[in-house]
Write a protein that holds these residues in place. Structure first.
Motif, PDB file in Angstrom:
ATOM      1  N   ARG A   5       6.269   1.174  -1.099  1.00 47.29           N
ATOM      2  CA  ARG A   5       5.595   1.119   0.288  1.00 47.29           C
ATOM      3  C   ARG A   5       4.150   1.844   0.341  1.00 47.29           C
ATOM      4  O   ARG A   5       4.109   3.001  -0.533  1.00 47.29           O
ATOM      5  N   VAL A   6       3.141   1.142   0.738  1.00 49.42           N
ATOM      6  CA  VAL A   6       1.765   1.611   0.478  1.00 49.42           C
ATOM      7  C   VAL A   6       1.156   1.924   1.960  1.00 49.42           C
ATOM      8  O   VAL A   6       1.423   1.001   2.938  1.00 49.42           O
ATOM      9  N   VAL A   7       0.339   2.871   2.078  1.00 48.07           N
ATOM     10  CA  VAL A   7      -0.382   3.057   3.171  1.00 48.07           C
ATOM     11  C   VAL A   7      -1.776   2.765   2.905  1.00 48.07           C
ATOM     12  O   VAL A   7      -2.309   3.222   1.610  1.00 48.07           O
ATOM     13  N   ARG A  20      -4.931  -5.574   2.426  1.00 50.22           N
ATOM     14  CA  ARG A  20      -3.668  -5.866   3.085  1.00 50.22           C
ATOM     15  C   ARG A  20      -3.390  -7.213   2.478  1.00 50.22           C
ATOM     16  O   ARG A  20      -2.320  -7.448   2.087  1.00 50.22           O
ATOM     17  N   LYS A  21      -4.301  -8.104   2.699  1.00 53.11           N
ATOM     18  CA  LYS A  21      -4.035  -9.523   2.320  1.00 53.11           C
ATOM     19  C   LYS A  21      -3.614  -9.706   0.750  1.00 53.11           C
ATOM     20  O   LYS A  21      -2.694 -10.574   0.469  1.00 53.11           O
ATOM     21  N   LEU A  22      -4.447  -8.952   0.012  1.00 51.42           N
ATOM     22  CA  LEU A  22      -4.281  -9.054  -1.331  1.00 51.42           C
ATOM     23  C   LEU A  22      -2.874  -8.585  -1.983  1.00 51.42           C
ATOM     24  O   LEU A  22      -2.285  -9.092  -2.807  1.00 51.42           O
ATOM     25  N   LEU A  23      -2.488  -7.303  -1.243  1.00 51.92           N
ATOM     26  CA  LEU A  23      -1.126  -6.723  -1.798  1.00 51.92           C
ATOM     27  C   LEU A  23       0.133  -7.214  -1.236  1.00 51.92           C
ATOM     28  O   LEU A  23       1.090  -7.232  -1.760  1.00 51.92           O
ATOM     29  N   GLU A  24      -0.139  -7.559   0.148  1.00 53.24           N
ATOM     30  CA  GLU A  24       1.260  -7.661   0.931  1.00 53.24           C
ATOM     31  C   GLU A  24       1.850  -9.244   0.316  1.00 53.24           C
ATOM     32  O   GLU A  24       3.088  -9.469   0.513  1.00 53.24           O
ATOM     33  N   VAL A  25       0.834  -9.999  -0.412  1.00 58.38           N
ATOM     34  CA  VAL A  25       1.724 -11.124  -1.140  1.00 58.38           C
ATOM     35  C   VAL A  25       2.426 -10.975  -2.367  1.00 58.38           C
ATOM     36  O   VAL A  25       2.953 -11.994  -2.983  1.00 58.38           O
ATOM     37  N   PRO A 110      -8.073  -7.494  -9.051  1.00 56.29           N
ATOM     38  CA  PRO A 110      -6.745  -7.511  -8.255  1.00 56.29           C
ATOM     39  C   PRO A 110      -5.431  -7.095  -9.140  1.00 56.29           C
ATOM     40  O   PRO A 110      -4.717  -6.340  -8.579  1.00 56.29           O
ATOM     41  N   GLU A 111      -5.549  -7.560 -10.171  1.00 54.13           N
ATOM     42  CA  GLU A 111      -4.450  -7.424 -11.531  1.00 54.13           C
ATOM     43  C   GLU A 111      -4.521  -5.987 -11.483  1.00 54.13           C
ATOM     44  O   GLU A 111      -3.219  -5.469 -11.505  1.00 54.13           O
ATOM     45  N   ASP A 112      -5.555  -5.236 -11.737  1.00 53.65           N
ATOM     46  CA  ASP A 112      -5.520  -3.895 -12.152  1.00 53.65           C
ATOM     47  C   ASP A 112      -4.978  -2.963 -10.859  1.00 53.65           C
ATOM     48  O   ASP A 112      -4.342  -2.130 -11.061  1.00 53.65           O
ATOM     49  N   LEU A 113      -5.485  -3.352  -9.740  1.00 54.06           N
ATOM     50  CA  LEU A 113      -4.918  -2.597  -8.569  1.00 54.06           C
ATOM     51  C   LEU A 113      -3.579  -2.912  -8.271  1.00 54.06           C
ATOM     52  O   LEU A 113      -2.696  -1.790  -8.090  1.00 54.06           O
ATOM     53  N   VAL A 114      -3.051  -4.218  -8.412  1.00 48.52           N
ATOM     54  CA  VAL A 114      -1.561  -4.379  -8.204  1.00 48.52           C
ATOM     55  C   VAL A 114      -0.943  -3.478  -9.192  1.00 48.52           C
ATOM     56  O   VAL A 114       0.343  -2.598  -8.928  1.00 48.52           O
ATOM     57  N   ALA A 115      -1.291  -3.492 -10.561  1.00 46.81           N
ATOM     58  CA  ALA A 115      -0.670  -2.657 -11.535  1.00 46.81           C
ATOM     59  C   ALA A 115      -0.751  -1.302 -11.335  1.00 46.81           C
ATOM     60  O   ALA A 115       0.281  -0.403 -11.579  1.00 46.81           O
ATOM     61  N   ALA A 116      -1.773  -0.788 -10.925  1.00 43.11           N
ATOM     62  CA  ALA A 116      -2.120   0.704 -10.411  1.00 43.11           C
ATOM     63  C   ALA A 116      -0.972   1.007  -9.578  1.00 43.11           C
ATOM     64  O   ALA A 116      -0.455   2.168  -9.291  1.00 43.11           O
ATOM     65  N   VAL A 117      -0.769   0.357  -8.361  1.00 45.35           N
ATOM     66  CA  VAL A 117       0.122   0.805  -7.367  1.00 45.35           C
ATOM     67  C   VAL A 117       1.446   0.838  -8.061  1.00 45.35           C
ATOM     68  O   VAL A 117       2.319   1.826  -7.565  1.00 45.35           O
ATOM     69  N   HIS A 118       2.040  -0.091  -8.886  1.00 48.95           N
ATOM     70  CA  HIS A 118       3.488   0.019  -9.307  1.00 48.95           C
ATOM     71  C   HIS A 118       3.264   1.364 -10.260  1.00 48.95           C
ATOM     72  O   HIS A 118       4.313   1.945 -10.462  1.00 48.95           O
ATOM     73  N   ARG A 119       2.464   1.476 -11.151  1.00 44.76           N
ATOM     74  CA  ARG A 119       2.564   2.614 -12.011  1.00 44.76           C
ATOM     75  C   ARG A 119       2.399   3.838 -11.118  1.00 44.76           C
ATOM     76  O   ARG A 119       3.245   4.848 -11.714  1.00 44.76           O
ATOM     77  N   ALA A 120       1.557   3.973 -10.343  1.00 47.05           N
ATOM     78  CA  ALA A 120       1.486   5.322  -9.342  1.00 47.05           C
ATOM     79  C   ALA A 120       2.846   5.511  -8.790  1.00 47.05           C
ATOM     80  O   ALA A 120       3.293   6.651  -8.819  1.00 47.05           O
ATOM     81  N   SER A 121       3.551   4.410  -8.341  1.00 46.43           N
ATOM     82  CA  SER A 121       4.549   4.727  -7.566  1.00 46.43           C
ATOM     83  C   SER A 121       5.954   5.253  -8.770  1.00 46.43           C
ATOM     84  O   SER A 121       6.838   5.927  -8.473  1.00 46.43           O
ATOM     85  N   ARG A 122       5.726   4.987  -9.864  1.00 42.61           N
ATOM     86  CA  ARG A 122       6.328   5.803 -11.142  1.00 42.61           C
ATOM     87  C   ARG A 122       5.887   7.002 -11.657  1.00 42.61           C
ATOM     88  O   ARG A 122       6.556   7.500 -12.491  1.00 42.61           O
ATOM     89  N   GLY A 123       4.971   7.539 -10.801  1.00 39.37           N
ATOM     90  CA  GLY A 123       4.468   8.863 -11.399  1.00 39.37           C
ATOM     91  C   GLY A 123       3.465   8.779 -12.291  1.00 39.37           C
ATOM     92  O   GLY A 123       3.042   9.764 -12.797  1.00 39.37           O
ATOM     93  N   GLU A 124       2.945   7.721 -12.909  1.00 41.24           N
ATOM     94  CA  GLU A 124       1.946   7.461 -13.973  1.00 41.24           C
ATOM     95  C   GLU A 124       0.674   8.009 -13.434  1.00 41.24           C
ATOM     96  O   GLU A 124       0.415   7.381 -12.257  1.00 41.24           O
TER      97      GLU A 124
END
Length: 211
Positions: A5-7, A20-25, A110-124
Motif C-alpha cells: 500500500r503506497v501513498v 500513480r499511472k506508473l505504479l498502479e499497473v 521506472p524499474e528502480d522505483l518499483v523495486a524500491a517500493v517493494h524493498r522498502a516495504s520489507r524494511g530494506e
C-alpha cells in the motif's frame, strides 16, 4: 500476496498522476492515497495506513525532512522513500537521519522505483546509485564521535568496538582481521548491535554514531 500500500506525497499534481499511472499497473502495488503537502500527508497516511510513502523534499508548509521526522515518531511502521530532484547533502543526510528508508532521484528508472517500493516495504534501505556514491564519499570524511552514543550502555565492549569500526567504514573482512575473529562472528555482532539499537542496517548505524 498482500499488495504494498503506497501513498504519494508531492506538491505537483502532474507528478503524482504520473507516479500513480506508473505504479498502479504493477502487480503487488496499490496506491491508497495522495497528498500535496506534509500536513495533508500526516492526515492521509493516518487514514490510509500505507506500507510505503513516496515523499518529495520541497513542499509548502512542511518540508520533506520535517515530515519524515514526524512520521518516524508517529507512524514508524510506514517506510518513507524520498523521491526528489535534489541530491544535496543536507537533504540526503537530513532524510536518512530523520528516519527515511530510502532516497531516490526523480530521474531514476521506472524499474528502480518499483523495486524500491517493494524493498522498502520489507524494511530494506534503498539508495539510488548517485545518492549512495555521495553518501559513502561523505561518510568516509566524517569523524566517528569518540563520545558515548545513544544506546551504547546496552552493548557489550566488543559490540561497541565493532559498531565504531562499521561507522568508520570498515568491511566485515577488515573488522575480522583487526580483531582476530571470524567474519561470521563479526556478522553476529553487527546483527546484535542493530537489534539492540533499533536500527535497520549499517547505514543507519553509521549515521547513529556520527557527531
Amino acid at each position: 500476496m498482500t499488495p504494498v500500500r503506497v501513498v504519494l506525497v508531492d506538491d505537483q499534481a502532474l507528478l503524482r498522476q504520473g507516479l500513480r499511472k506508473l505504479l498502479e499497473v504493477e502487480d503487488g502495488i496499490e496506491i491508497v492515497g495522495e497528498a500535496a503537502d506534509g500536513h495533508e500527508a500526516l492526515r492521509v497516511i493516518g487514514e490510509c495506513r500505507p506500507h510505503v510513502a513516496l515523499v518529495d523534499m520541497r513542499m509548502p508548509g512542511m518540508n520533506g525532512v520535517e515530515l519524515i521526522v514526524r512520521l518516524a515518531d508517529e507512524r514508524p511502521e510506514v517506510a518513507v522513500v524520498v523521491l526528489s530532484t535534489f541530491d544535496e547533502d543536507e537533504f540526503i543526510f537530513g532524510a536518512l537521519c530523520g528516519g527515511a528508508t530510502g532516497y531516490l532521484l526523480k530521474d531514476c528508472s521506472p524499474e528502480d522505483l518499483v523495486a524500491a517500493v517493494h524493498r522498502a516495504s520489507r524494511g530494506e534501505t534503498v539508495l539510488g546509485s548517485p545518492v549512495a556514491a555521495r553518501l559513502v564519499a561523505e561518510l568516509r570524511h566524517l569523524p566517528v564521535s569518540p563520545v558515548a552514543f545513544r544506546g551504547q550502555e546496552s552493548l557489550s565492549a566488543r559490540e561497541v568496538e565493532v559498531a565504531r569500526m562499521v561507522a568508520a567504514g570498515a568491511a566485515n573482512r577488515e573488522i575480522a582481521a583487526r580483531l582476530l575473529i571470524t567474519e561470521g562472528t563479526v556478522k553476529n555482532h553487527v546483527s546484535s548491535v542493530l537489534r539492540k539499537l533499533g536500527l535497520r542496517d549499517r547505514i543507519q548505524l553509521t549515521l547513529h554514531l556520527r557527531p
